[in-house]
Write a protein that holds these residues in place. Structure first.
Motif, PDB file in Angstrom:
ATOM      1  N   CYS A   1       0.818  -1.223   0.000  1.00 48.88           N
ATOM      2  CA  CYS A   1       0.000   0.000   0.000  1.00 48.88           C
ATOM      3  C   CYS A   1       0.849   1.270   0.000  1.00 48.88           C
ATOM      4  O   CYS A   1       0.304   2.369  -0.121  1.00 48.88           O
ATOM      5  N   ALA A   2       2.163   1.126   0.169  1.00 48.34           N
ATOM      6  CA  ALA A   2       3.028   2.304   0.290  1.00 48.34           C
ATOM      7  C   ALA A   2       3.315   2.902  -1.084  1.00 48.34           C
ATOM      8  O   ALA A   2       3.465   2.186  -2.072  1.00 48.34           O
ATOM      9  N   ALA A   3       3.379   4.218  -1.124  1.00 45.11           N
ATOM     10  CA  ALA A   3       3.749   4.932  -2.355  1.00 45.11           C
ATOM     11  C   ALA A   3       4.030   6.378  -1.999  1.00 45.11           C
ATOM     12  O   ALA A   3       3.605   6.873  -0.957  1.00 45.11           O
ATOM     13  N   SER A   4       4.757   7.039  -2.874  1.00 48.41           N
ATOM     14  CA  SER A   4       4.965   8.471  -2.715  1.00 48.41           C
ATOM     15  C   SER A   4       3.975   9.181  -3.620  1.00 48.41           C
ATOM     16  O   SER A   4       4.016   9.052  -4.839  1.00 48.41           O
ATOM     17  N   VAL A   5       3.032   9.928  -3.003  1.00 50.16           N
ATOM     18  CA  VAL A   5       1.979  10.581  -3.771  1.00 50.16           C
ATOM     19  C   VAL A   5       2.341  12.031  -4.064  1.00 50.16           C
ATOM     20  O   VAL A   5       1.485  12.890  -4.164  1.00 50.16           O
ATOM     21  N   SER A   6       3.633  12.294  -4.183  1.00 44.30           N
ATOM     22  CA  SER A   6       4.068  13.639  -4.557  1.00 44.30           C
ATOM     23  C   SER A   6       4.055  13.762  -6.067  1.00 44.30           C
ATOM     24  O   SER A   6       4.596  12.918  -6.782  1.00 44.30           O
ATOM     25  N   PHE A   7       3.430  14.832  -6.547  1.00 55.29           N
ATOM     26  CA  PHE A   7       3.323  15.022  -7.982  1.00 55.29           C
ATOM     27  C   PHE A   7       4.469  15.866  -8.527  1.00 55.29           C
ATOM     28  O   PHE A   7       4.482  16.210  -9.698  1.00 55.29           O
ATOM     29  N   THR A   8       5.416  16.188  -7.663  1.00 55.96           N
ATOM     30  CA  THR A   8       6.543  17.010  -8.101  1.00 55.96           C
ATOM     31  C   THR A   8       7.845  16.215  -8.115  1.00 55.96           C
ATOM     32  O   THR A   8       8.908  16.802  -8.281  1.00 55.96           O
ATOM     33  N   GLN A   9       7.756  14.907  -7.936  1.00 57.16           N
ATOM     34  CA  GLN A   9       8.972  14.090  -7.954  1.00 57.16           C
ATOM     35  C   GLN A   9       9.580  14.059  -9.353  1.00 57.16           C
ATOM     36  O   GLN A   9       8.873  14.167 -10.360  1.00 57.16           O
ATOM     37  N   THR A  10      10.885  13.872  -9.398  1.00 56.20           N
ATOM     38  CA  THR A  10      11.542  13.625 -10.682  1.00 56.20           C
ATOM     39  C   THR A  10      11.220  12.205 -11.123  1.00 56.20           C
ATOM     40  O   THR A  10      10.707  11.389 -10.341  1.00 56.20           O
ATOM     41  N   LEU A  11      11.512  11.917 -12.361  1.00 58.77           N
ATOM     42  CA  LEU A  11      11.286  10.558 -12.870  1.00 58.77           C
ATOM     43  C   LEU A  11      12.081   9.526 -12.078  1.00 58.77           C
ATOM     44  O   LEU A  11      11.583   8.437 -11.782  1.00 58.77           O
ATOM     45  N   GLU A  12      13.307   9.874 -11.733  1.00 58.36           N
ATOM     46  CA  GLU A  12      14.136   8.928 -10.977  1.00 58.36           C
ATOM     47  C   GLU A  12      13.545   8.682  -9.586  1.00 58.36           C
ATOM     48  O   GLU A  12      13.474   7.534  -9.130  1.00 58.36           O
ATOM     49  N   GLU A  13      13.135   9.738  -8.907  1.00 58.65           N
ATOM     50  CA  GLU A  13      12.558   9.572  -7.571  1.00 58.65           C
ATOM     51  C   GLU A  13      11.267   8.755  -7.621  1.00 58.65           C
ATOM     52  O   GLU A  13      11.032   7.890  -6.767  1.00 58.65           O
ATOM     53  N   ALA A  14      10.440   9.000  -8.633  1.00 54.22           N
ATOM     54  CA  ALA A  14       9.196   8.242  -8.773  1.00 54.22           C
ATOM     55  C   ALA A  14       9.475   6.781  -9.077  1.00 54.22           C
ATOM     56  O   ALA A  14       8.773   5.890  -8.592  1.00 54.22           O
ATOM     57  N   ALA A  15      10.518   6.515  -9.866  1.00 56.55           N
ATOM     58  CA  ALA A  15      10.869   5.131 -10.192  1.00 56.55           C
ATOM     59  C   ALA A  15      11.308   4.368  -8.949  1.00 56.55           C
ATOM     60  O   ALA A  15      10.901   3.223  -8.722  1.00 56.55           O
ATOM     61  N   VAL A  16      12.111   5.012  -8.106  1.00 58.13           N
ATOM     62  CA  VAL A  16      12.614   4.342  -6.904  1.00 58.13           C
ATOM     63  C   VAL A  16      11.487   4.107  -5.899  1.00 58.13           C
ATOM     64  O   VAL A  16      11.344   3.008  -5.352  1.00 58.13           O
ATOM     65  N   SER A  17      10.675   5.136  -5.657  1.00 57.49           N
ATOM     66  CA  SER A  17       9.651   5.025  -4.617  1.00 57.49           C
ATOM     67  C   SER A  17       8.443   4.217  -5.045  1.00 57.49           C
ATOM     68  O   SER A  17       7.835   3.511  -4.221  1.00 57.49           O
ATOM     69  N   ASN A  18       8.078   4.256  -6.322  1.00 55.44           N
ATOM     70  CA  ASN A  18       6.830   3.624  -6.743  1.00 55.44           C
ATOM     71  C   ASN A  18       6.999   2.373  -7.601  1.00 55.44           C
ATOM     72  O   ASN A  18       6.060   1.585  -7.700  1.00 55.44           O
ATOM     73  N   ILE A  19       8.171   2.199  -8.225  1.00 51.43           N
ATOM     74  CA  ILE A  19       8.369   1.011  -9.065  1.00 51.43           C
ATOM     75  C   ILE A  19       9.338   0.038  -8.404  1.00 51.43           C
ATOM     76  O   ILE A  19       9.017  -1.148  -8.210  1.00 51.43           O
ATOM     77  N   THR A  20      10.517   0.531  -8.033  1.00 49.74           N
ATOM     78  CA  THR A  20      11.511  -0.350  -7.405  1.00 49.74           C
ATOM     79  C   THR A  20      10.944  -1.017  -6.152  1.00 49.74           C
ATOM     80  O   THR A  20      11.107  -2.231  -5.957  1.00 49.74           O
ATOM     81  N   SER A  21      10.291  -0.256  -5.318  1.00 48.93           N
ATOM     82  CA  SER A  21       9.743  -0.812  -4.082  1.00 48.93           C
ATOM     83  C   SER A  21       8.701  -1.887  -4.370  1.00 48.93           C
ATOM     84  O   SER A  21       8.646  -2.926  -3.693  1.00 48.93           O
ATOM     85  N   SER A  22       7.892  -1.684  -5.395  1.00 45.12           N
ATOM     86  CA  SER A  22       6.847  -2.651  -5.734  1.00 45.12           C
ATOM     87  C   SER A  22       7.455  -3.950  -6.264  1.00 45.12           C
ATOM     88  O   SER A  22       6.991  -5.053  -5.922  1.00 45.12           O
TER      89      SER A  22
END
Length: 778
Positions: free
Chosen positions: A40-61
């Protein structure tokens, strides 16, 4: 026993092996029998860079999916919580809704996008722009879904919630947890910082209650067999005030999912449900929405077949938040009106694009805030203030987060169809009130005490705490009284002057005047449920001449309640008082003569004139005291039926709201006592000299009545076809009075007096009253 139900493990979901220690890794993979892994965890920040979004929302999953493969239970399911907004620039339509399938990446490859997000980002940036994704959050969620469903060795289930809001029923209506959800957070930000820039369109809010989401997730995670349908997982009944108290929800309406606990026979030898979970599907099957076993994606949003009444518009939500902010004193109506000009009128008409709006929001809001923080940090002053600003900085991005959603209508395919009884407008108000509770708690933590004008003056047997102070000595006004009276949206010049006078009068005579907001909104809800024009009748208890003032003052001070300023059915004695009778007429009073036994012909004509005003857009709200005269000993006298007989003669349907006005002491208390002892004759007429003498006592501080609390009960609908029976009139007035009795409160003033009269300890009297079901003031 409860301590063994939860095992807490430290880790980092974005790190290899989840960042766990070797001991914890062994515990999870080899010792514990785990049937499901919920991510259920994710970073719901819409200002993240592509790299930050990849680490927090894809790598973790991906890491958690790999952990699921290492578990002792090889049939363990991996449940991934995604988002309903993974379709790029597509919003769907009623004819072609957004399907429960993987969104096409066209010529782009998910693996290459993921690699690019972590490295050069050029390939990923091109894909994000071409596919129409407004931010890195929704883009990363879409890519992640593709990558997760490529691994066929793990039974992966994807749940796509839309914008999550407070609970509709469980654990109670309006519950929103310890931190505000996305829908509530927007309202919190507006209440706390009304100067932030928002843009709301006339589009429907794609919300889903959190308790519905939870049931839905569990139902899909524990699906049992190929023929597992939504109907089989639905509960038989849900008692939910937002849907209708006691309203049964059948197992065929597709509205709420409820997980059933498997019996012992349904549990396999390895401890998992007997469902075949080693399903291997091809990539084509993974996107098939018709096969239950092959289906891996489920949208947790109201389906397009849901009634429009089960939803609400963003503009309506903005107006509701503004009303709540005005009522609870977070912003003056002047600020509220200025804000509404921008958020509801100006921005939607200019049709701002996301890039233009982002530039405007950054220039007007974020840049000045960052500049203030920088200056204060350089000067080394206001460190606590700066820390609070840094904490709130992420919330200031919420207008950008919401912009793609508040200016577009989304149409989803889903198994969740909102029940016909679900009231979207009530849920909208519940969300706004949940935000107010969060802001109130925040201010309480920051200031060490609760805002005086939000304090609750009572506690009911049910533990309800929806009361607020609107006048009295304890009330802290946001504006001077005269500006407050001028800025109210309703009322003629006489009513505005009267409102200004009443604000001062109540401040001089009362500690506080409190109103149960939740109970008084029952009238607006009843009007929506009836669904046809009704004449509104307010039926308050009658203990004091203040009763005439208080109800009209509430309607004037709180227009958000939807109660029009009433025409008051006053005793003919008022009309004879010089000057006061003239003012009463200007404020909307009309006069009646009681004790005739039949309907007064002149009264019938007056009521008909009032009702006719509703046909031209005016108000036909009438206030009447069914008790006739004031009750001098606080007991409920036999109710009068004459005015209701007048209503039946004039025709139409009537919605009657029983109101209870609770006084610690009434202004006429000394006069009543003198009449009881024979000093004055009872039934003395109202005279101007008596009024002037009483005003002198008020000005010199000799009148003090303590606290006053106003509550209400469920309205009564009196249909025209029922009004012709004489017996029904008696039944109606008795029902009104019974409902008034149920909202009577007992204060410490009353219980202390009773303890002295009875010769008992105050605590014993209060405890006895509570055990009898009395509602107690604090």
């Amino acid at each position: 026993e409860k301590e063994t139900l939860v095992v807490v493990v430290n880790g980092d979901v974005s790190s290899p092996n989840i960042g766990m220690s070797s001991e914890d890794t062994h515990l999870i993979s080899s010792e514990l029998h785990i049937s499901h892994v919920f991510h259920c965890a994710a970073s719901v920040s819409f200002t993240q860079t592509l790299e930050e979004a990849a680490v927090s929302n894809i790598t973790s999953s991906i890491q958690l999916q790999q952990l699921t493969k290492q578990l002792r239970n090889k049939n363990a399911k991996y449940v991934y919580i995604s988002t309903a907004f993974v379709h790029g620039g597509s919003t769907g339509s009623d004819a072609s809704p957004l399907l429960e399938q993987l969104h096409s990446l066209r010529t782009y490859d998910a693996n290459e996008i993921y690699r690019s997000m972590l490295e050069t980002q050029s390939y990923a940036s091109a894909a994000m722009q071409e596919l129409g994704f407004p931010n890195t959050y929704t883009f990363s969620k879409c890519v992640c879904e593709h990558l997760l469903l490529r691994d066929k060795s793990v039974d992966t289930i994807i749940i796509r919630p839309s914008i999550v809001g407070p609970a509709a029923a469980c654990p109670y209506e309006g519950w929103a947890g310890e931190k505000p959800s996305t829908l509530v957070a927007a309202a919190c930000l507006y209440l706390k910082f009304p100067y932030n820039l928002w843009s709301f369109g006339a589009t429907r809010v794609p919300f889903i209650p959190v308790d519905v989401v939870c049931r839905f997730i569990l139902a899909k995670a524990f699906r049992q067999g190929q023929n597992c349908t939504a109907a089989k997982l639905l509960g038989t009944a849900i008692r939910d005030s937002a849907i209708g108290v006691g309203t049964p929800v059948s197992s065929e309406d597709g509205s709420y999912e409820k997980i059933s606990i498997p019996s012992c026979e349904e549990i396999s030898t390895d401890g998992s449900p007997s469902t075949p979970s080693d399903v291997s599907v091809s990539s084509d099957e993974a996107t098939d929405s018709t096969s239950v076993i092959g289906k891996h994606i489920f949208t947790a949003a109201w389906d397009i077949k849901s009634s429009p009444l089960a939803s609400f518009l963003w503009i309506e939500y903005a107006i509701t938040i503004t009303h709540v902010g005005s009522v609870f004193g977070y912003l003056s109506r002047l600020v509220a009106y200025i804000g509404m000009v921008f958020t509801v009128k100006l921005f939607p008409q200019t049709e701002l694009g996301l890039d233009t709006y982002r530039f405007l929001h950054t220039t007007v809001v974020l840049t000045p805030l960052d500049l203030v923080c920088t200056v204060l940090e350089k000067l080394r002053v206001g460190s606590a203030f700066v820390r609070n600003l840094h904490r709130l900085r992420p919330f200031l991005d919420l207008p950008l987060l919401f912009f793609p959603f508040t200016n577009n209508s989304f149409h989803f395919e889903s198994e969740l169809v909102a029940p016909d009884e679900f009231d979207g407008k009530r849920y909208m108000l519940s969300s706004a009130l949940a935000a107010e509770r969060f802001v109130r708690c925040l201010e309480k933590r920051m200031a060490g005490k609760q805002r005086p004008k939000q304090s609750t003056a009572f506690e009911s047997a049910e533990g309800d705490h929806s009361s607020m102070i609107i006048a009295g000595h304890a009330y802290i006004a946001a504006l001077p009284d005269y500006l407050w009276a001028i800025s109210q949206p309703k009322g003629n010049i006489v009513i505005r002057i009267a409102g200004w006078v009443m604000m001062k009068l109540f401040r001089m005579t009362m500690d506080e005047l409190t109103v149960d907001i939740g109970k008084l909104t029952l009238l607006a809800e009843a009007k929506r449920r009836v669904g046809r024009p009704c004449h509104i009748v307010l039926a308050p208890t009658h203990r004091s001449l203040f009763d005439f003032l208080i109800i009209s003052f509430i309607a004037f001070a709180l227009p958000e309640l939807g109660i029009e300023i009433p025409y008051i059915a006053a005793a003919e004695d008022f009309e004879r008082i010089p000057f006061l009778g003239l003012i009463a007429r200007g404020a909307g009073a009309f006069f009646l003569r009681r004790g005739r036994g039949t309907a007064d012909p002149s009264l019938v004509d007056q009521v008909k004139r009032i009702k006719s005003k509703a046909d031209v857009g005016g108000s036909d709200c009438i206030e009447v005291f069914i008790e006739g005269g004031r009750s001098k000993d606080r007991r409920f006298p036999k109710p009068r039926t004459g005015f209701l007989r007048c209503l039946e003669v004039t025709g139409g349907d009537h919605l009657i709201l029983p109101i209870t006005i609770n006084y610690e002491a009434v202004p006429e208390q000394s006069t009543f006592a003198e009449e009881a002892t024979g000093v004055f004759s009872t039934g003395s007429k109202l005279e101007l000299s008596s009024l002037l003498l009483w005003i002198k006592k008020v000005v010199t501080g000799r009148i003090h009545i303590g606290r006053v609390h106003v509550s209400a009960s469920e309205p009564l609908l009196v249909a025209a076809r029922e009004s012709g029976r004489v017996s029904s009139v008696t039944d109606i007035v008795e029902s009104i009075q019974l409902r008034q009795m149920n909202e009577v409160f007992v204060s410490s003033y009353h219980s202390e007096t009773a303890s002295k009269v009875l010769g008992l300890e105050h605590k014993a009297v209060r405890s006895a009253a509570t055990s009898l079901g009395c509602k107690m003031w604090k």
